[in-house]
Design a protein around this motif. Structure first.
Motif, short mmCIF file in Angstrom:
data_model
loop_
_atom_site.label_atom_id
_atom_site.label_comp_id
_atom_site.label_asym_id
_atom_site.label_seq_id
_atom_site.Cartn_x
_atom_site.Cartn_y
_atom_site.Cartn_z
N GLY A 117 -8.11 -7.96 -4.52
CA GLY A 117 -7.81 -8.06 -3.63
C GLY A 117 -6.86 -7.21 -3.00
N ASP A 118 -5.64 -7.04 -3.52
CA ASP A 118 -4.97 -5.96 -4.10
C ASP A 118 -4.93 -5.07 -3.80
OD1 ASP A 118 -3.16 -8.66 -1.95
OD2 ASP A 118 -1.70 -8.31 -3.74
N ASP A 130 -11.40 -1.65 9.25
CA ASP A 130 -11.01 -3.35 9.04
C ASP A 130 -12.20 -3.51 7.59
OD1 ASP A 130 -10.02 -6.03 9.51
OD2 ASP A 130 -12.32 -6.42 8.24
N LEU A 131 -11.79 -3.30 6.67
CA LEU A 131 -12.91 -3.61 5.37
C LEU A 131 -13.47 -4.93 5.44
CD1 LEU A 131 -10.38 -3.43 2.85
CD2 LEU A 131 -11.51 -1.28 3.94
N LEU A 182 -6.78 -2.31 -1.30
CA LEU A 182 -6.27 -2.25 -0.09
C LEU A 182 -5.16 -1.38 -0.34
CD1 LEU A 182 -4.96 -5.48 1.07
CD2 LEU A 182 -6.45 -4.46 2.18
N GLU A 184 -6.30 -7.10 5.91
CA GLU A 184 -7.41 -5.28 5.86
C GLU A 184 -6.99 -4.66 6.79
OE1 GLU A 184 -10.02 -8.59 6.87
OE2 GLU A 184 -7.76 -9.21 6.07
N THR A 200 -7.75 1.61 -1.15
CA THR A 200 -8.22 2.55 0.56
C THR A 200 -7.23 3.17 1.18
OG1 THR A 200 -9.46 0.07 1.03
CG2 THR A 200 -8.91 1.14 2.85
N PHE A 222 -13.90 -8.85 3.74
CA PHE A 222 -12.69 -9.08 2.59
C PHE A 222 -12.95 -10.40 2.26
CE2 PHE A 222 -8.71 -8.28 1.63
CZ PHE A 222 -8.55 -7.13 0.54
N THR A 259 0.72 -0.54 0.12
CA THR A 259 -0.55 0.19 -0.18
C THR A 259 0.95 1.27 -0.12
OG1 THR A 259 -0.05 -0.24 1.97
CG2 THR A 259 -1.93 -1.36 1.72
N ASN A 311 -11.42 -11.68 -1.70
CA ASN A 311 -10.23 -11.94 -2.48
C ASN A 311 -11.14 -13.32 -2.75
OD1 ASN A 311 -8.79 -10.86 -2.56
ND2 ASN A 311 -8.01 -11.05 0.52
N ARG A 321 -0.98 0.15 8.20
CA ARG A 321 -1.33 -0.29 7.56
C ARG A 321 -1.52 -1.29 8.78
NH1 ARG A 321 -0.80 -5.31 3.05
NH2 ARG A 321 -2.40 -6.60 3.34
#
Length: 642
Positions: free
Chosen positions: A537-538, A521-522, A541, A564, A544, A525, A489, A529, A560
């Motif tokens: 998914g990455d 927290d997502l 992140l 997530e 976000t 999540f 990220t 994935n 981070r």
């Protein structure tokens, strides 16, 4: 004639026969030192500048190839669409529609348009086109294009939208535009716009893909550059298909190259108009890049960039003359002056489009290592001059007092002088001598030769040591960034945020300063994935993290926390203020488009630091609030009350 004793003769001629010649030699050697030092340093500077210019030129050449490859890829997209659309128009009704059947209707302004988004393109027919059976067939069956349109937009981050405009003023464009008839208005004449007429037979008889200049998009995407291609049915021009790149995307994905010495790049079209430039170039060129646009009125006809964005019409004379000369003569590399400041400009022509890639490098940043070497060498020279003056002050009185001894011992002063001159001027670079057939003088000359060799060796060692030091500092800085940054990220990692929390707690303890934390927290999540894959998914992140960084204050720190989860430290912030910040972030995440067919939300827990509280206690309270948010409903902010 009055006779003089040898002792008196030596004494009387001592000043002129010994001190003055030696003083002259030392002064000459000092002059020689500064001259040779200047010569060597200048040669080093030229060599360094030449190598730096070559390296920069090589890097820009590689970037030119990379940019050209990206533009070739877009051009190939256009050719693929050209073949597909020309085959389509040879028999419109033999195409199957794979998506949900579209719903068309007439808008109150008379335009014919697609009413709902069926995950495909938007469609618009100008109200001045009579909607007969054939026109409605074309509106329906061109849904066949949506698969290719969507694939190109989704697979290439440069591409912002893909469309086809037809001779009878139909526009099919992807991504979908809600209420397109109200956005365009009643009438839209395609032939009034450059993204249509630049591909017609008059402007493009070869029927090859054409790249436009930067223009203002009537569809609402701001400032664009388009690759357009004509669609013929035999010799009849059915329309023009185009692929759009926003200026903002061009800067982000093409001009965002890693260049040394604080260099920055920008792109000009074949007429000298700036197509796209970054923040640094904006400051140098005294212009603000046109990216987004507030659409208060409908765009009637082609709107190009103002004339001051053309370097030949720029308000500043030095930009018009110097940069215009480099552009016109296609000079690869040249030092120019803008507002009294020198820049190295490197130019490469993009073969695919004949655009000009310019890279500006601040000469101060480029030659800074050489300036440091010059300063150090000059400092050493003046130190030698000071030592020489001090030495000769005492040297004069010493020889005056001991002149009688010198007269009786002729060899002693020569030997002493020889011994002393082993250490005088050891910084000098070169000295040539001839055999004097006098042992002591020859020894003196040999010593001077040794001095020059030693100086040259030390100078080389100094240069290598300085270069090695710079390389070590750069590597240390890179390793520091890597050690505290999350590699996915690009925000701080847990190690760094722990350090920041310790610091804020110490500040709060010592100075009673407020600070609070946010843990988010997502939601669901793992489902993202599992359903879309870890690569998507990455991406979620990363996006976000960008949303959090863009919507927090400069004094706040985003990191981070794990998986997530993200943690934000907000300085000088109580629990009510941090709740407001978290609520804003929650809405931004909920509203964001993550490029997947599901809504992304996040749950938040916020807590204000309490007196004498441990770091673990603070995190635990925020984490407890987070789990309370997930328990209640998710997509919620819960604060831990003090």
């Amino acid at each position: 004639m009055r006779r003089l004793s040898l002792k008196q003769l030596i004494y009387n001629n001592f000043m002129t026969s010994a001190l003055i010649p030696i003083l002259f030699i030392e002064v000459a050697l000092l002059i020689l030192y500064f001259t040779v030092n200047s010569y060597v340093t200048n040669n080093i500077a030229k060599t360094f500048l030449s190598e730096a210019t070559k390296n920069l030129n090589s890097m820009v050449s590689k970037e030119k190839i990379n940019i050209n490859n990206q533009l070739v890829e877009i051009t190939n997209y256009a050719k693929i669409l050209q073949r597909e659309h020309e085959l389509f128009f040879s028999n419109v009704k033999l195409r199957e529609i794979s998506s949900e059947p579209p719903v068309f209707e007439f808008h109150k302004n008379g335009a014919y348009y697609k009413k709902y988004n069926n995950q495909g393109s938007a469609l618009f027919y100008s109200s001045d086109t009579k909607m007969e059976k054939d026109e409605k067939y074309k509106a329906y069956y061109t849904e066949f294009f949506d698969t290719s349109f969507k694939s190109m937009v989704d697979s290439n981050p440069l591409v912002s939208q893909v469309y086809i405009n037809t001779y009878d003023n139909m526009n099919r464009i992807y991504p979908f535009i809600n209420n397109i008839a109200e956005h365009y208005g009643s009438v839209l004449k395609m032939s009034d716009y450059n993204f249509y007429y630049e591909a017609d037979f008059m402007h493009n008889p070869t029927r090859e893909p054409v790249w436009t200049k930067a223009y203002l998009d009537p569809a609402g995407m701001g400032w664009l550059i388009s690759c357009i291609v004509p669609i013929y049915n035999g010799d009849f021009l059915e329309g023009v298909t185009g692929i759009d790149i926003t200026v903002e995307a061009f800067i982000q994905h093409i001009l965002n190259m890693k260049l040394p010495n604080e260099s920055s790049a920008f792109m000009l079209d074949d007429t000298g108009t700036i197509m796209a430039m970054g923040d640094k170039v904006e400051q140098i060129m005294y212009l603000k890049e046109l990216k987004n646009h507030v659409y208060s009125n409908k765009i009637e006809g082609t709107v190009l960039k103002p004339e001051e964005y053309n370097i030949f019409k720029h308000p500043k004379q030095d930009i018009r003359l110097e940069m215009g000369h480099v552009f016109r003569e296609r000079i690869d590399s040249k030092v120019i002056s803008i507002s009294g400041k020198e820049y190295l400009v490197t130019q490469k022509i993009i073969p695919q489009t004949s655009w000009h890639l310019f890279v500006l490098t601040d000469m101060e940043a480029l030659i800074k290592p050489i300036i440091n070497i010059k300063k150090h060498s000059t400092k050493v020279g003046f130190m030698a001059l000071g030592l020489m003056l001090v030495f000769y002050f005492f040297f004069f009185f010493y020889f005056k007092k001991n002149s009688a001894k010198i007269a009786s011992k002729l060899c002693e002063p020569i030997s002493l002088l020889t011994e002393n001159t082993k250490y005088v001027g050891s910084e000098f670079i070169s000295y040539e001598y001839e055999d004097s057939e006098i042992e002591e003088i020859d020894q003196l000359n040999k010593n001077f030769e040794e001095m020059t060799s030693r100086l040259e060796r030390r100078t080389q060692e100094l240069i290598h040591a300085e270069i090695k030091k710079i390389e070590q500092e750069q590597e240390t800085e890179r390793l520091l960034v890597v050690s505290i940054t999350d590699p996915l990220t690009n925000v701080y990692n847990r190690l760094k945020i722990d350090e920041i929390l310790d610091y804020e707690i110490s500040q709060a303890t010592r100075y009673s300063k407020l600070f609070s934390v946010i843990i988010l927290d997502l939601d669901h999540f793992k489902m993202v994935n599992d359903k879309f894959g870890h690569q998507k998914g990455d991406h979620v992140l990363v996006q976000t993290a960008e949303i959090l960084a863009d919507n927090t204050r400069g004094s706040d720190t985003v990191a981070r926390w794990g998986g997530e989860e993200f943690l934000i430290v907000c300085t000088n912030t109580d629990v009510d203020m941090v709740y407001t910040i978290a609520e804003k972030l929650r809405k931004e995440i909920e509203a964001a488009d993550f490029g997947i067919d599901t809504k992304i939300t996040a749950s938040f827990g916020v807590a204000q630091y309490m007196e004498n509280e441990t770091k673990e206690g603070l995190i635990h309270r925020a984490d407890t609030a987070l789990y309370e948010a997930k328990r209640i409903s998710r997509n919620l902010v819960v604060k831990s009350e003090i």
